[in-house]
Scaffold this active site. Structure first.
Site, PDB file in Angstrom:
ATOM      1  N   ASP A 106     -29.397  25.396 -15.494  1.00 39.38           N
ATOM      2  CA  ASP A 106     -28.193  26.239 -15.579  1.00 39.38           C
ATOM      3  C   ASP A 106     -26.917  25.414 -15.743  1.00 39.38           C
ATOM      4  O   ASP A 106     -25.819  25.922 -15.574  1.00 39.38           O
ATOM      5  CB  ASP A 106     -28.071  27.140 -14.339  1.00 39.38           C
ATOM      6  CG  ASP A 106     -28.078  26.342 -13.040  1.00 39.38           C
ATOM      7  OD1 ASP A 106     -28.010  25.093 -13.094  1.00 39.38           O
ATOM      8  OD2 ASP A 106     -28.140  26.975 -11.964  1.00 39.38           O
ATOM      9  N   LYS A 148      -8.293  26.219  -7.845  1.00 37.15           N
ATOM     10  CA  LYS A 148      -9.498  25.394  -8.028  1.00 37.15           C
ATOM     11  C   LYS A 148      -9.189  23.914  -8.223  1.00 37.15           C
ATOM     12  O   LYS A 148      -9.552  23.310  -9.228  1.00 37.15           O
ATOM     13  CB  LYS A 148     -10.327  25.916  -9.197  1.00 37.15           C
ATOM     14  CG  LYS A 148     -10.884  27.307  -8.943  1.00 37.15           C
ATOM     15  CD  LYS A 148     -11.960  27.654  -9.918  1.00 37.15           C
ATOM     16  CE  LYS A 148     -12.576  28.985  -9.566  1.00 37.15           C
ATOM     17  NZ  LYS A 148     -13.691  29.338 -10.428  1.00 37.15           N
TER      18      LYS A 148
END
Length: 222
Positions: A106, A148
């Site tokens: 992934d 972030k």
């Protein structure tokens, strides 16, 4: 060089999509994750890939067989989940080279595999990023708000490894490499880190990850 893609998981966090298709076939900008990964590996001269499959493996094989990827593909099929360590141990038997790459199924990134290949038994790492907004404060006031932020000097596992063939002897038949061999090798000073700053890296594990990755993927893998 050869590479192993760990693509046998069920992808439960992406249900209900993964009730119908395996996680590697989930599209990012209309191209399945696994095709992005194969394109990435091919860019760095990987000429053969072993894909570890389990859940809905026939769908992955059928899809890739219909494509002209330009890279040799083999499959290592898990009838029962083996964990990352067991999957690498089984797939590694198909590799004759002295070393090989491993990438989680992934992960979408532009990490330079040539740099990673300079260290044996090494983990690619990126700076830890918060999933939340970071507040900079002075006394009782907020002076800056950052989304972030990367946290300097805290390094996380990017899910890409460069491993020696003889590590297969130490891997469990069932279990995760991150919980078995890696801690043991780290204690013995046999595990290396290759740090990557200012790279693009996504682990597609949620719908939000899919959305964010879709905005960048054309720039990440060209």
């Amino acid at each position: 060089m050869k590479a192993i893609i760990l693509a046998g998981g069920r992808g439960k966090r992406l249900r209900p999509i993964t009730d119908y298709v395996p996680k590697p076939l989930i599209p990012i900008k209309n191209i399945p994750i696994i095709e992005w990964q194969l394109k990435y590996l091919k860019k760095f001269g990987i000429d053969e890939v072993i894909i570890c499959t389990g859940y809905k493996q026939e769908m992955i094989e059928s899809h890739l067989n219909a494509k002209k990827i330009g890279i040799k593909i083999k499959y290592s099929i898990e009838n029962t989940p083996l964990g990352t360590g067991g999957a690498i141990k089984k797939a590694g038997k198909l590799i004759k080279d002295k070393s090989f790459f491993v990438i989680n199924g992934d992960t979408i990134t532009n990490i330079d595999l040539r740099k990673l290949s300079t260290q044996l038994n090494s983990i690619a790492s990126v700076e830890l990023r918060t999933n939340f907004g970071v507040l900079e404060t002075k006394d009782d006031k907020i002076i800056k708000f950052k989304e972030k932020k990367e946290i300097s000097n805290l390094w996380m596992n990017a899910g890409i490894y460069h491993l020696q063939k003889n590590i297969l002897l130490d891997l469990p038949a069932k279990g995760d490499i991150e919980k078995t061999v890696f801690p043991d090798y780290a204690k013995k000073g046999k595990l290396h880190i290759v740090k990557f700053k200012d790279v693009k890296w996504y682990s597609v594990d949620s719908f939000k990850d899919m959305e964010e990755c879709a905005l960048e993927v054309d720039k990440i893998i060209k």
